[in-house]
Design an enzyme around this catalytic site. Structure first.
Site, short mmCIF file in Angstrom:
data_model
loop_
_atom_site.label_atom_id
_atom_site.label_comp_id
_atom_site.label_asym_id
_atom_site.label_seq_id
_atom_site.Cartn_x
_atom_site.Cartn_y
_atom_site.Cartn_z
N LYS A 37 2.80 46.59 17.74
CA LYS A 37 3.64 45.57 17.10
C LYS A 37 5.08 45.96 17.46
CE LYS A 37 4.19 41.95 14.43
NZ LYS A 37 3.70 40.59 14.74
N ASP A 56 -8.55 50.19 12.84
CA ASP A 56 -9.47 49.98 11.72
C ASP A 56 -9.78 48.49 11.59
OD1 ASP A 56 -10.89 50.55 9.29
OD2 ASP A 56 -9.15 49.81 8.17
N TYR A 100 -2.05 56.18 8.06
CA TYR A 100 -3.09 56.80 7.23
C TYR A 100 -2.66 58.19 6.74
CZ TYR A 100 -7.11 53.64 7.80
OH TYR A 100 -7.99 52.59 7.73
N ASP A 156 -1.19 40.89 16.28
CA ASP A 156 -1.59 39.58 15.75
C ASP A 156 -2.25 38.74 16.83
OD1 ASP A 156 0.90 39.51 17.00
OD2 ASP A 156 1.82 38.13 15.56
N ASP A 196 -13.42 46.18 13.04
CA ASP A 196 -14.30 45.36 12.19
C ASP A 196 -14.44 43.96 12.78
OD1 ASP A 196 -14.55 47.43 10.33
OD2 ASP A 196 -14.38 46.06 8.62
#
Ligand code: IPM
Ligand code: MG
Length: 360
Positions: free
Chosen positions: A192, A248, A141, A224, A252
């Site tokens: 990751k 982020d 970000y 993942d 959700d």
């Protein structure tokens, strides 16, 4: 001493839901002896319209001078074509970085009254209580360099940089370990590391910090797989800690396990527990101005503020109990409505919480 809360409704439904949260704060002032003053300021697209910037200096100054910040949401169709440097989202990102709010706590709790509202089977989600700890002021970000450049062959290329220093990883890991130590004692760090060197370092630094937290059982998961496990068997998680962008996305996903993103509050804290509190949902321009949005995530954000920044845990308990009670009464905004319950507006929901609080 009187505490100060900066109130930033922002854009879209931000205006309506923050108005309901302010009713709750006013009730605490009047009936619970809460010694606080509030001051409103502009942020996001609304600020851009007025001041040509999504984060006016006066807003940042007010937030710096306040004990905590209540934010609604930013963004909307109206501002989507603006240059990225002045888009509403930059206002939010500027507050996060300007106040060094590096630790973002996103609890995903399934209220038993809403078990039917989840799209997952009740047995998969009932009793769900996860805390996602998202790094908030670093990673892709904010990493430099970034931009869109034109290559020698005339083709354009977009680029961003995923970067984390050891100290940034260490400090968010410690926040997560501390929280896990006070809960079920299990922390899953999501990365990751099989592909990205940056998160290989993430894994190493989190593991090293973990050596000092013998009471917490640390595990690691690739992002993942974590996304898959969140919808397959979410109750395996207690606390998750992850990077800005993975957090982020995963938050959700976790929100929907609970039935509605309209229920989930969040806290963004700096090293001294000063914080900004906001619902995790966005500005929902499609339903803005209709008095149908769910104000409970924002009201629950006030409860988090009382608990984490203002040292008023018992008032926080009262708000959370009041939210449970209005759900028990069968009141539902449209996002959590199901047959047999009573559909109410944004302002009715806020009034109902205040009226329960007054009776408590
Ligand atoms: C969030 C939002 C923000 C983010 C946007 C509005 C910039 O999605 O708080 O999760 O990406 O962090
Ligand atoms: Mg998001």
């Amino acid at each position: 001493m009187v505490k100060k809360i900066a109130v930033l409704p922002g854009d879209g439904i931000g205006q309506e839901i923050v108005a309901e949260a302010v009713k709750v704060i006013d009730c605490l002032k009047k009936d619970f002896g809460f010694n606080v003053e509030t001051e409103e300021a502009l942020v996001g697209g609304t600020a851009y319209d007025d001041c040509a910037t999504p984060l006016p200096d006066s807003t940042l100054e007010l937030c710096k001078a306040s004990d905590s910040i209540l934010l609604g949401a930013v963004g909307g169709y109206k501002w989507e074509s603006l240059d990225i440097a002045v888009r509403p989202e930059k206002g939010l990102l500027g507050l996060r970085s300007g106040l060094e709010l590096f630790a973002n706590l996103r609890p995903a709790i399934l209220y038993p009254q809403l078990a039917d509202a989840s799209t997952l089977k009740p047995e998969v989600v009932s009793g769900l209580d996860i805390m996602i700890v998202r790094e908030l002021t670093g990673g892709i970000y904010f990493g430099q360099p970034r931009g869109i450049r034109t290559l020698d062959n005339g083709e354009r290329q977009g680029y961003n940089t995923l970067v984390y220093s050891e100290s940034e990883i260490d400090r968010i890991a410690r926040v997560a370990f501390d929280i896990a130590g006070k809960r079920d004692g299990r922390l899953c760090s999501v990365d990751k590391a099989n592909v990205l060197e940056c998160t290989e370092l993430w894994r190493e630094v989190v593991t090293r910090a973990g050596e000092e937290y013998k009471n917490v059982e640390l595990s690691h998961m690739y992002v993942d797989n974590a996304a898959m496990q969140l919808v397959r068997a979410p109750k395996q998680f207690d606390v998750m800690v992850t990077t800005n962008m993975f957090g982020d996305i995963l938050s959700d996903c976790a929100a929907m396990l609970t039935g509605s993103i309209g229920m989930l509050p969040s806290a963004s804290l700096n090293a001294n527990s000063k914080g900004m509190y906001e619902p995790i949902h966005g500005s929902a321009p499609d339903i803005a101005g209709q008095n149908v949005a769910n104000p409970l995530a924002t009201i629950l954000s006030v409860a988090m503020m009382l608990r984490y920044s203002l040292d008023e845990a018992s008032m926080a308990d009262q708000i959370e109990a009041a939210v449970q009670k209005v759900l028990d009464q069968g009141l539902r905004t449209q996002d959590i409505y199901s047959e047999g319950t009573k559909k109410v507006s944004t302002s009715d929901m806020g009034d109902a919480v205040v009226s329960v609080l007054q009776q408590q």
